[in-house]
Enzyme design. Sequence first.
Site, PDB file in Angstrom:
ATOM      1  N   GLY A 109     -21.912  46.652  35.339  1.00 38.00           N
ATOM      2  CA  GLY A 109     -22.552  47.471  34.267  1.00 38.00           C
ATOM      3  C   GLY A 109     -21.744  47.904  33.137  1.00 38.00           C
ATOM      4  O   GLY A 109     -22.338  48.564  32.260  1.00 38.00           O
ATOM      5  N   CYS A 110     -20.530  47.317  33.016  1.00 42.64           N
ATOM      6  CA  CYS A 110     -19.779  47.911  31.832  1.00 42.64           C
ATOM      7  C   CYS A 110     -19.154  46.472  31.126  1.00 42.64           C
ATOM      8  O   CYS A 110     -18.423  45.869  31.808  1.00 42.64           O
ATOM      9  CB  CYS A 110     -18.714  48.964  32.149  1.00 42.64           C
ATOM     10  SG  CYS A 110     -17.403  49.300  30.875  1.00 42.64           S
ATOM     11  N   GLY A 111     -19.491  46.576  29.938  1.00 46.23           N
ATOM     12  CA  GLY A 111     -18.663  45.395  29.156  1.00 46.23           C
ATOM     13  C   GLY A 111     -17.436  45.666  28.542  1.00 46.23           C
ATOM     14  O   GLY A 111     -17.028  44.849  27.684  1.00 46.23           O
ATOM     15  N   CYS A 113     -14.715  47.767  30.070  1.00 49.49           N
ATOM     16  CA  CYS A 113     -13.807  48.267  30.908  1.00 49.49           C
ATOM     17  C   CYS A 113     -12.324  47.293  30.833  1.00 49.49           C
ATOM     18  O   CYS A 113     -12.289  46.347  30.539  1.00 49.49           O
ATOM     19  CB  CYS A 113     -14.139  48.047  32.323  1.00 49.49           C
ATOM     20  SG  CYS A 113     -15.704  48.854  32.808  1.00 49.49           S
TER      21      CYS A 113
END
Length: 272
Positions: A109-111, A113
């Site tokens: 869900g996160c690019g 991190c």
Amino acid sequence: MSAPASASRHPVRAWVSGWQNAARLLPEEVPVALVYDGATQAVMMASPADLADFLLGFALTEGLIASAAELTATEIVPQPRGIEARAWLVPGAAARLAARRRAMAGPVGCGLCGIDSIAEALRALPRAVPTSGPRLGPQAPAAALTALAAAQPLHAETRATHAAGFWLPDAGLVSVREDVGRHNALDKLAGALSRGQAEISAGVLVLTSRISVDLVQKAAMIGARVLIGAAAPTALAVAEAEAAAITLVARVRGDSFDVYSHPQRINGEGQA
């Protein structure tokens, strides 16, 4: 050892006016280590397909290399609990690699991190010429997303993946990549496009997901002028798109859509 398939069948107990046994295809999600010149740059949870595209596209969208020609060789090496995607760079790219170091375990869900400084998270982006890029009619956003929806075999089987596509006004959808991660899908598409003859600035990047700032950053790094997403953007994504002179279109619902930045590329509306 070969890479795992992108989906596998799992038994379930399904309620359909009563209990019954069934089986469902689920997308695979595996740790993929992106290794450049022998050092791991990132570990991403990703779909185990198109990993050579992923390796190249990540290097391009993160500014590790300036062109596909700076990546000299690749190797995809399955491991007992994941996959190593290895690349070797030309000597001049090594300095950019050192400047853009990441050590990250990125959930789907996160690019961003694992970025180790605010300056790196909000890096300066190349700015497009506001008058450059395609000129699109008001039917283009719906046409691009409709074409993308019809070109996602993994999503059709699992209903659990994202896609990124490249759409040309005069040719339609010319390339698609799928992944469990929305930013992974865009990286894979970037890698695929960098090997072909497509001029990215002449077309549209179209995404199934919401538009977060990392997707705008990746689009800017590969020279995109128009970014279309099915869902809403974040405020920071809009600000970065405005600064990079990218036309950001989102919340596409049938014939309706919102243009958040640089509307001049849509039917001549707005000012540069």
